[in-house]
Enzyme design. Sequence first.
Site, mmCIF file in Angstrom:
data_model
loop_
_atom_site.group_PDB
_atom_site.id
_atom_site.type_symbol
_atom_site.label_atom_id
_atom_site.label_comp_id
_atom_site.label_asym_id
_atom_site.label_seq_id
_atom_site.Cartn_x
_atom_site.Cartn_y
_atom_site.Cartn_z
ATOM 1 N N HIS A 1 17.392 7.732 -7.286
ATOM 2 C CA HIS A 1 17.057 8.312 -5.978
ATOM 3 C C HIS A 1 17.846 9.602 -5.754
ATOM 4 O O HIS A 1 18.824 9.884 -6.436
ATOM 5 C CB HIS A 1 17.253 7.312 -4.837
ATOM 6 N N GLU B 1 15.617 6.077 -0.811
ATOM 7 C CA GLU B 1 16.063 4.799 -1.390
ATOM 8 C C GLU B 1 16.982 4.070 -0.429
ATOM 9 O O GLU B 1 16.943 2.845 -0.308
ATOM 10 C CB GLU B 1 16.802 5.048 -2.718
ATOM 11 N N ASP C 1 27.053 8.121 -4.810
ATOM 12 C CA ASP C 1 25.771 7.451 -4.533
ATOM 13 C C ASP C 1 24.859 8.392 -3.779
ATOM 14 O O ASP C 1 25.013 8.560 -2.578
ATOM 15 C CB ASP C 1 26.045 6.193 -3.724
ATOM 16 N N LEU D 1 0.858 -1.192 0.000
ATOM 17 C CA LEU D 1 0.000 0.000 0.000
ATOM 18 C C LEU D 1 0.891 1.237 0.000
ATOM 19 O O LEU D 1 1.975 1.227 0.592
ATOM 20 C CB LEU D 1 -0.882 0.020 1.254
#
Lengths: 743, 743
Positions: free
Chosen positions: A373, A421, A383, A266
């Site tokens: 992300h 993320e 990153d 959900l």
Amino acid sequence: MIKQVLVGVICGAAVLTVGILIGHFGITKTGSSAPSWVTDVTKDVDESLIDKFLSEVDNIQIQENLRELTKVPHMATTAGDEQTVQFMLKRWQDPETGLDKAWREEYLVYLSFPDPTNPNKVTVVSPSDTVLHQVREKEKNYTSDQNDPEVVQPYAAYSPAGHPKGKLVYANQGKPSDYHLLNQTVDLRGTIAITRYGGAGRGAKAINAAPYGVIGVLVYTDPLDINDGLMSDTSETYPHSWYLPPSGVERGSFNGQYGDMLTPYLAAKEGTYRIPVENITGIPPIPIQPIGFEDAYILICALGGEAAPASWQGAFNCTYNFGGPGFKSTSAFNDSDVKMDIFNQEKIKNSSNVMGVIRGSVEPDRYVIYGNHRDSWVHGAIDPSSGTAVMLELTRVLGRMVKQGKWRPRRSIVFGSWGAEEFGLIGSAEYTEQYFAKLSERTVAYINVDIAVFANATLRASGMPSVQNVIFTAAKQVAAPGLDSTSVYDNWIRYSNRTSPNHGTIPRMGFLTGAGSDYAAFVHYLGITSMDISYTYDRSKTNARIYPAYHTAYDTFNYASEFIDPGFLSHQAIARTAGNVLIRLADSLVLPLNCSDYSESLDDYLNTAVSLYEHKLKAWKISMEPLKHAVASFRSAAAHLDHVIRTSDLAKETPLKVRKINDQLMLLDRAFLDPLAFPDKYAYRHVIWASSSAGKPTFPGLADAFASAESSGHSRDWDKVHFHLSVLSQAIEGAAQTLLDVI
Amino acid sequence: MIKQVLVGVICGAAVLTVGILIGHFGITKTGSSAPSWVTDVTKDVDESLIDKFLSEVDNIQIQENLRELTKVPHMATTAGDEQTVQFMLKRWQDPETGLDKAWREEYLVYLSFPDPTNPNKVTVVSPSDTVLHQVREKEKNYTSDQNDPEVVQPYAAYSPAGHPKGKLVYANQGKPSDYHLLNQTVDLRGTIAITRYGGAGRGAKAINAAPYGVIGVLVYTDPLDINDGLMSDTSETYPHSWYLPPSGVERGSFNGQYGDMLTPYLAAKEGTYRIPVENITGIPPIPIQPIGFEDAYILICALGGEAAPASWQGAFNCTYNFGGPGFKSTSAFNDSDVKMDIFNQEKIKNSSNVMGVIRGSVEPDRYVIYGNHRDSWVHGAIDPSSGTAVMLELTRVLGRMVKQGKWRPRRSIVFGSWGAEEFGLIGSAEYTEQYFAKLSERTVAYINVDIAVFANATLRASGMPSVQNVIFTAAKQVAAPGLDSTSVYDNWIRYSNRTSPNHGTIPRMGFLTGAGSDYAAFVHYLGITSMDISYTYDRSKTNARIYPAYHTAYDTFNYASEFIDPGFLSHQAIARTAGNVLIRLADSLVLPLNCSDYSESLDDYLNTAVSLYEHKLKAWKISMEPLKHAVASFRSAAAHLDHVIRTSDLAKETPLKVRKINDQLMLLDRAFLDPLAFPDKYAYRHVIWASSSAGKPTFPGLADAFASAESSGHSRDWDKVHFHLSVLSQAIEGAAQTLLDVI
């Protein structure tokens, strides 16, 4: 008279010609003239536009994007994260280089943080409770970046808080087999295990430990695994090289599934039902904390007990002992315990995705999604900001073409800058949950560029086999960084190749089987054809598990521009390659997705499965014929559709015939979904691509079910093999059906 | 000179004109003339073709189809069934009136039959083992039909074999509340219960009984429930009327889920994994056998014990007692037991669907599916052959237009003659499992016409609300049987109507919430917009549960043509109405599916849910706001799409814009699917339409979860209400998203 007749005839002929010309060109034919949209709907990708795109992608722009994105740490939902949200929105809403529309989407997600007022501590304490050693709480400063007050203390997200104290043992990589072996020598009850990164998932190191009575776990990065053995920060490690300084610590999420953990399946909105926290599975049951190898060295080299096996030894200049348990009597820590004081707190926080779109001209209801992300652990230069810097350069170049009226893609392009993320691919997963129906129906492909550049050697691409061809096409048109006359493709094939029955020697693409980045929800939950693209290492030059500053306070703009990609030419090559793929997916009349390449991979998987399993399965009266039949059906259906595409002049066909073929190609991966295929894996539904513990290059569910039945010998486990074989065969037959003539 | 100039000018003008004409009409313009497909792709439904279709549908052809189909009993997988397979194939492969293609599809499915050499017996046996009464084994013969050796003995499919013997008790309809009440008076352990049809599902009568220690169950049809109280076969029942003769027995499947029970979610092919038989759920745990009211009368009127409550009384001229247990001392059966000897056998048998297609001209990859089952219990004139006779007339008329080159639908039409429906909708369910991906992607709608004519009074139609409009349009164009100047629509509205906020007074459509016929897998498993159409009773004239010969040996051609539809005009009206709907779905430029009508139904469901549940939910801190928001989103998105459709001249737009809208309409129901919505219901995935035990006119999962939480009071059950509310709200929000502008 003759002259008059002649003049008359000539004049007549001239007048007739004028008439014909007027009649033909001067008067619009009613009823039979082509509607204005005929040209639009039959238009194919424009190669000159791709040339223009490639020439406009600018390395310096990418560098400046990265500088801006990495000014402050931007861990998910922090003030720094909000700053990047604003920055993305400003860029995507720019009237000259922005997109048609950009907005944010918010989710209330379950995160885990250390307590800033009560930092986590790891100490060695003597029997009289004297602190003999305290593990460093923050990484050492080299540039000013590490001193930023917003640098989060190294911690294990989703580790429970707690204060275990016990004798230290060394447990190698924390795999089940490691604890099993260690337990044969040492009674693990009440101990603290120190483990090194690698071999098992982060959280697994604690999950595997708990059944043996271990009460706390430390984890560090061994210089063997990340620094090619180097350790000295006076000459060898960053800022002298790309290697990890001794105090560097890899942070990370220690959970086992992707998406918000309180709202499985959900979207995590206000009012959404949240499961009780105690029902969360896949997170560490005991405290775990990451530390630097500087401290791990002190702890491990002081351990007593027997020498651990050779495969357990790392790069420290001492023997790695199991631990007595605890330290050796000759060490200063004799008889001492290790104490962990972990104060992590879980919080529900508001995390944003930033979304932007370029509306398609002809098929706006077909989406090509490109994403990465936005959140990092600290400054996150590599990153994820290397990928975000590339994405921003793509949107600048494409956005300007749109704003100038020079281009509008055939299909819509959706850009996603995902939030949270690092805590478990949360932003992208919630997005797919919220828009499940719409995305399932309309998405042509998902392109993920997270870490754009790990290193400067070669392209690395993973994805469904059907995207191989468009990546090849794109990579052939881009010059390899620093190699003017070599293409990214030609460079790639030198580093990594394979022999294909259809194509001969070609670069080797990877598959997206796990959940390593935001492609996971697209691949596993939605069944959308996806790919992940980056530039990476020359594996002959380093054994580093990953670039050494990964998830540490050293992953900064300085690190990226000095040691990862000086000049940003690899970033530029990725922007050009991924952007070229993006344009081709958005603009091609016929989608550049190849179902015969998919078939080649299924053939490989089948061959492996038959040679590994058929003999044993026969003994259990389980036939592999349905699987063989299914793969053969797929092969023949794919060859047929390929033939139709190759032999038709689709620009002259009705646009609905082209759409029919494109729908067949677009929906192919959706046909492989079965929500019942992996009852034990959260949100894995694609029967061909899934994580697998069996480690065989074949159908993952079959491999895991077989391994489990072989190990237990229970007939109900062989039933599960048979069941999965049926699920798999019927999914492949169903997919083949979608490639045949539609009726 | 003037004359010469004049002649010259005139000649010149004439030549110029000729030239213009040649230039305009004589030479094809290159590059700008309309491709030939432009006209095809923008064509809408042809009303004159519909007129032609309506006029060609012939009642006598339907009558002759029925005569042919009912020559022999054709229970699933018997020789008679194979005869109908051959008959369908012959008709659909007819070169003059057949379809483009027709074939059979086979499945190996799990069925249950009595043992022909060892018939099931029910007897009354005295304490000394004398048989005092034997229940009739086969129905009494009136026409020669009942004497056909292929008439299967009445039995309860999937009842276990067994030989229970015990005192008889009367348990009303076999509902949980019935056994609960009965058990307060009588110790049910070791008893045989006799129940009447109605109130609970067939198998439920045994499933509900077993926990009380009941060891066998009989079931019969009370004349109160089927015959408006009439019982005499000398004057009142068939062959004197449509009423059930005393020896008539309703056969049926006593399982609780649809589809082949050994292969849940998988097509039942050779090699498919089959679950162990002992893992089947939802079938009777104790023997059960149906009997005629002729025998039930003898048994019930002899029962001892107290008088059962008034609501338990039926039409027999005696008091229905609970049973002592057993018979009253004054009866001839004093002290006797009832003994059941059930020899049912389960078998895996080869069942066929017969498939036929008309290929679409413009969008062959869009399917309109029209189907009915082919198998019956005995001759099955009404169930299902009335529907099959109608389907064959449709394919004759449409097939001829195709073969004559007069027509080819825009979209493809698929006809399905399903096998083994009577055993649990098996053929259609296996078909949806086998072709899940293809059907999900491409099916516009499913039309089910099973029992075409229950009676002659009025149309009855059920379906998703979006099909209301096309059914209305079709019904307005068809004359009501026997009423020349009244349309089917105008007749319908007199029998059953409601007030719609958007449309005023309109006929009342039903919803497809359960699994009563082959639409189940399309609605619940695939989420395909579906409808079920028939002609039915004047409810003011009979209280019969269903037409009295249902599932008996009296459902014959004679019965149908004498008492159900003499002249076959109701059959004709159904063929015209359903065929008209079919053509409109296949040929309309914009699909005739209305999303605002869907929205109206969601509004109704929401209002009911708020008034029933909101107060109590607030006490549990569960907000209904997300559901209200979702329904409002849907309402506004539906209104928007409706507006776009109404205000656009779509015949002038690019065909891809029309396709976009059609895809939005076609896929709307797919957006409501969630495989996790009903964890306890097999193959129910559509969050809006599902079976429900709560019996409230609102969202079924919410109603059931609420009822269960209210009854248990457990907080974990309230959590389930909250979870389902989130599933439901997010599905509706997701569906609304698909109706908005696509980007």
